[in-house]
Design a protein around this motif. Sequence first.
Motif, PDB file in Angstrom:
ATOM      1  N   ASN A  24       0.805  -1.221   0.000  1.00 35.73           N
ATOM      2  CA  ASN A  24       0.000   0.000   0.000  1.00 35.73           C
ATOM      3  C   ASN A  24       0.836   1.269   0.000  1.00 35.73           C
ATOM      4  N   GLU A  25       2.184   1.149   0.164  1.00 30.84           N
ATOM      5  CA  GLU A  25       3.050   2.328   0.234  1.00 30.84           C
ATOM      6  C   GLU A  25       3.887   2.414  -1.038  1.00 30.84           C
ATOM      7  N   THR A  26       3.384   3.145  -1.981  1.00 29.30           N
ATOM      8  CA  THR A  26       4.064   3.293  -3.255  1.00 29.30           C
ATOM      9  C   THR A  26       4.909   4.554  -3.239  1.00 29.30           C
ATOM     10  N   VAL A  27       6.171   4.430  -3.602  1.00 22.26           N
ATOM     11  CA  VAL A  27       7.053   5.582  -3.710  1.00 22.26           C
ATOM     12  C   VAL A  27       7.256   5.859  -5.186  1.00 22.26           C
ATOM     13  N   HIS A  28       6.814   7.006  -5.633  1.00 20.80           N
ATOM     14  CA  HIS A  28       6.940   7.335  -7.046  1.00 20.80           C
ATOM     15  C   HIS A  28       8.320   7.919  -7.292  1.00 20.80           C
ATOM     16  N   LEU A  29       9.171   7.156  -7.925  1.00 27.03           N
ATOM     17  CA  LEU A  29      10.543   7.555  -8.169  1.00 27.03           C
ATOM     18  C   LEU A  29      10.791   7.794  -9.652  1.00 27.03           C
ATOM     19  N   CYS A  30       9.726   8.014 -10.405  1.00 27.52           N
ATOM     20  CA  CYS A  30       9.926   8.179 -11.836  1.00 27.52           C
ATOM     21  C   CYS A  30       8.904   9.139 -12.407  1.00 27.52           C
ATOM     22  N   GLY A  31       9.201   9.614 -13.590  1.00 24.60           N
ATOM     23  CA  GLY A  31       8.269  10.494 -14.284  1.00 24.60           C
ATOM     24  C   GLY A  31       8.019   9.944 -15.673  1.00 24.60           C
ATOM     25  N   ASP A  32       7.448  10.753 -16.527  1.00 29.90           N
ATOM     26  CA  ASP A  32       7.175  10.303 -17.888  1.00 29.90           C
ATOM     27  C   ASP A  32       8.442  10.263 -18.708  1.00 29.90           C
ATOM     28  N   THR A  33       8.493   9.301 -19.581  1.00 26.04           N
ATOM     29  CA  THR A  33       9.646   9.182 -20.454  1.00 26.04           C
ATOM     30  C   THR A  33       9.707  10.370 -21.394  1.00 26.04           C
ATOM     31  N   GLY A  34      10.913  10.876 -21.608  1.00 25.86           N
ATOM     32  CA  GLY A  34      11.074  12.006 -22.511  1.00 25.86           C
ATOM     33  C   GLY A  34      12.491  12.502 -22.510  1.00 25.86           C
ATOM     34  N   ASN A  35      12.743  13.508 -23.328  1.00 26.34           N
ATOM     35  CA  ASN A  35      14.088  14.027 -23.478  1.00 26.34           C
ATOM     36  C   ASN A  35      14.303  15.343 -22.760  1.00 26.34           C
ATOM     37  N   SER A  36      13.281  15.891 -22.152  1.00 26.67           N
ATOM     38  CA  SER A  36      13.395  17.205 -21.521  1.00 26.67           C
ATOM     39  C   SER A  36      14.282  17.128 -20.297  1.00 26.67           C
ATOM     40  N   THR A  37      14.870  18.276 -19.926  1.00 30.20           N
ATOM     41  CA  THR A  37      15.689  18.345 -18.726  1.00 30.20           C
ATOM     42  C   THR A  37      14.875  18.793 -17.528  1.00 30.20           C
ATOM     43  N   LYS A  38      13.537  18.883 -17.661  1.00 24.97           N
ATOM     44  CA  LYS A  38      12.723  19.257 -16.508  1.00 24.97           C
ATOM     45  C   LYS A  38      12.827  18.181 -15.443  1.00 24.97           C
ATOM     46  N   PHE A  39      12.579  18.601 -14.199  1.00 23.02           N
ATOM     47  CA  PHE A  39      12.838  17.718 -13.066  1.00 23.02           C
ATOM     48  C   PHE A  39      12.023  16.440 -13.104  1.00 23.02           C
ATOM     49  N   ASN A  40      10.793  16.496 -13.659  1.00 23.38           N
ATOM     50  CA  ASN A  40       9.936  15.325 -13.591  1.00 23.38           C
ATOM     51  C   ASN A  40      10.073  14.441 -14.821  1.00 23.38           C
ATOM     52  N   ASN A  41      11.098  14.641 -15.604  1.00 18.29           N
ATOM     53  CA  ASN A  41      11.277  13.799 -16.777  1.00 18.29           C
ATOM     54  C   ASN A  41      12.356  12.744 -16.555  1.00 18.29           C
ATOM     55  N   VAL A  42      12.428  11.836 -17.508  1.00 13.56           N
ATOM     56  CA  VAL A  42      13.280  10.666 -17.376  1.00 13.56           C
ATOM     57  C   VAL A  42      14.741  11.050 -17.178  1.00 13.56           C
ATOM     58  N   TRP A  43      15.229  11.908 -18.021  1.00 18.68           N
ATOM     59  CA  TRP A  43      16.670  12.172 -18.051  1.00 18.68           C
ATOM     60  C   TRP A  43      16.934  13.618 -17.662  1.00 18.68           C
ATOM     61  N   MET A  44      18.013  13.812 -16.965  1.00 20.58           N
ATOM     62  CA  MET A  44      18.389  15.166 -16.583  1.00 20.58           C
ATOM     63  C   MET A  44      19.892  15.321 -16.745  1.00 20.58           C
ATOM     64  N   ASP A  45      20.302  16.391 -17.364  1.00 21.88           N
ATOM     65  CA  ASP A  45      21.714  16.671 -17.527  1.00 21.88           C
ATOM     66  C   ASP A  45      22.388  16.767 -16.163  1.00 21.88           C
ATOM     67  N   GLU A  46      23.578  16.182 -16.013  1.00 21.42           N
ATOM     68  CA  GLU A  46      24.248  16.145 -14.711  1.00 21.42           C
ATOM     69  C   GLU A  46      24.527  17.540 -14.170  1.00 21.42           C
ATOM     70  N   GLN A  47      24.906  18.443 -15.055  1.00 21.86           N
ATOM     71  CA  GLN A  47      25.227  19.794 -14.599  1.00 21.86           C
ATOM     72  C   GLN A  47      24.009  20.449 -13.966  1.00 21.86           C
ATOM     73  N   LEU A  48      22.850  20.314 -14.630  1.00 21.39           N
ATOM     74  CA  LEU A  48      21.616  20.870 -14.077  1.00 21.39           C
ATOM     75  C   LEU A  48      21.212  20.148 -12.802  1.00 21.39           C
ATOM     76  N   PHE A  49      21.443  18.833 -12.790  1.00 20.97           N
ATOM     77  CA  PHE A  49      21.109  18.035 -11.611  1.00 20.97           C
ATOM     78  C   PHE A  49      21.860  18.554 -10.373  1.00 20.97           C
ATOM     79  N   PHE A  50      23.175  18.712 -10.493  1.00 22.27           N
ATOM     80  CA  PHE A  50      23.967  19.133  -9.334  1.00 22.27           C
ATOM     81  C   PHE A  50      23.697  20.586  -8.959  1.00 22.27           C
ATOM     82  N   LYS A  51      23.373  21.409  -9.941  1.00 26.82           N
ATOM     83  CA  LYS A  51      23.008  22.795  -9.634  1.00 26.82           C
ATOM     84  C   LYS A  51      21.745  22.829  -8.780  1.00 26.82           C
ATOM     85  N   LYS A  52      20.761  22.036  -9.177  1.00 29.33           N
ATOM     86  CA  LYS A  52      19.529  21.958  -8.399  1.00 29.33           C
ATOM     87  C   LYS A  52      19.779  21.306  -7.039  1.00 29.33           C
ATOM     88  N   LEU A  53      20.552  20.213  -7.033  1.00 30.03           N
ATOM     89  CA  LEU A  53      20.833  19.479  -5.796  1.00 30.03           C
ATOM     90  C   LEU A  53      21.490  20.384  -4.755  1.00 30.03           C
TER      91      LEU A  53
END
Length: 655
Positions: free
Chosen positions: A76-105
Amino acid sequence: MALISRKSFHFYSSSTQASRCFLVTLSKRLGFITGQGKPRNCSSVAMRMLCFKDKSQYVFCRKNHVQLRLQSLSVNETVHLCGDTGNSTKFNNVWMDEQLFFKKLNSLCTSKEIFDFLSSLEVMSDTMASGALQRISEVEVDDNGLKNPEGVLENEVFRALCFQFEFESSKLSNTGLLNALQALIKLRVDPQSTLMANLLSEGAERLGKGQLTVKNLCALGESLLELEGPSCATLEQIVNRMQEIDVEKWSPREMVMVYKMLQVIVKEGEKYQDLLNKLNSAALNIVSHLSPNFTSIILNSLVGLRQTQAVPLVTALCKHSVKHIPYFTGDELVNVLEAFLYFGHREEIFTEALETHVPKSIFSMHPQTVSKVMQYCCRKMILSKPIFDAVAEGFISDADRFTTDEIAGCIIPFGTLNYVPPSASSLFRKLETVLHTHFSHFQPHTLLNLLHSCVLIQRYPVNFLPKIFSPYFLQQLQAQPPGLDRIVTSQLTQLFLTVTLECPFYEGPKLLPKYQVKAFLTSRSSLDFHLLKMVKTGLLYLLKKRIYFASEVSTPYFYTVDIEIKLDEEGFVLPAAQCEEVHRRIALCVDGQNRFCFNSHNLLGEEAIKQRHLQLLGYEVVQIPFFEIETLQNCRKMAEYLHKKIFPHTYGLGC
């Protein structure tokens, strides 16, 4: 580079065996996707695991490490760790550029924000995942450990990451593997857990195969130092590998890490001196670029490695440390001060920087740091009134923060350097209160040093002397190193003489003769023989014959007089050997630079008490300080000076 993805599945058993089977299955399904660029065939899914039934899943082990028992969450405890598949660098998409990732992190300030951010991503590289663990350790760990253990260690995202790092360690990149290891160590994850064992085993295997770069070697070495300390045999293997790599190509951080590793594995005279010589030479070229932390670590390592031959590097580091004084942590400043003391280094601009920093920071400085600053001033004979006055105020304000050793470290320099601060009355009232409260907590030799330093500046611990002169305390002194050596018995004797001469109202126990010395042994007040020779030459010119003065005269009162002149009742000079008809005794104190504070005309405490006691014993004390005679060019001018100094009211001597 490896990529972390999450696949969809369901599991409904709560038994231990079933959970274990689930973890094994999951280890096969949650694989790292290797290769460059974007991940392939990553679907948008959610992960389900079986929930813990109670709070006993975290076991606190030795050294404050935490045992992670990874189990599944409930259906009953689902953890959503994924978003829709796609090429965008938005946070809720599949792939994110590392540079943007660490900047946000790096913009996130709590573990909850970090976990929410990670949950918005379907796939991340292992370096991104390990970077997230490192960021969590940065925001959640302080000097007292993990601030929010449940919020971090029970978090589903954290547990999922740990699980995949545990079972896919062989597929990790070197950076992902070692960054994760460092982060988990900082988070105090139990080093005996399977997770940590797998990461360490994989690191050791890659080390043996020669697959690690200098940066990787340093990261692994840092982790092993933290986990196992100097007993770790792998550290030597790492250093042996480092010897094969050109030192000139190392970064400052890598040099610092190698210094730290060498410090724990090198014994005096062992085989790494060639590497140290190269390292010392390379470090000299980057001194001006070193941070406060790196400067402190290298100085500390040079002390530990006894690199007394690395004079250019030590000198450069000591000078460089001046600009970092406001930015050193307490421990870092202690390391720097210890290096100054060990290598015998002294920089006037360093003292000036301390004089600016200490008064402004005294109420926030750790007592150990304050004590080390005072020890530095004392050993270097630097009488810095701004520092001493500030330390006195800090001690008055918050003496309860100080240990007994720190109290002694702060107070003894006042006596040694013969300085009475403006707040002396409050300072010694506070000290007396502390002594009454914690007398039994002081080590015997520490207590004796402390009380002896007080009498040097005419602060008399009469309330405590009955205990000091008691057989019980003397037995304690004798039982602990250095026992009742000449220095200790000199201190005891001087305490006894002080109360006899300066505290006639004292009626407590006396110091038995067997504990008294025949002559005081003083470490700082040795004669300047060149200066003594100049004075003797001048006296010979003045008095005509050598028989009219004696040098280095032992007295019945434990002190040695530099030069003694005897006069009869009419003021005529008597032969030094004559014992009858002596009406006056003149004690010439020939005070060289080593009897004064550094760059000062302030007498050290040991010489000040000697001259005070000689006066009380009936001598006419005449001080001949170095700064009054060092410019006199011939014996005639010296004789004229001595005439005015010793016989100011006599125009001719009838000797």
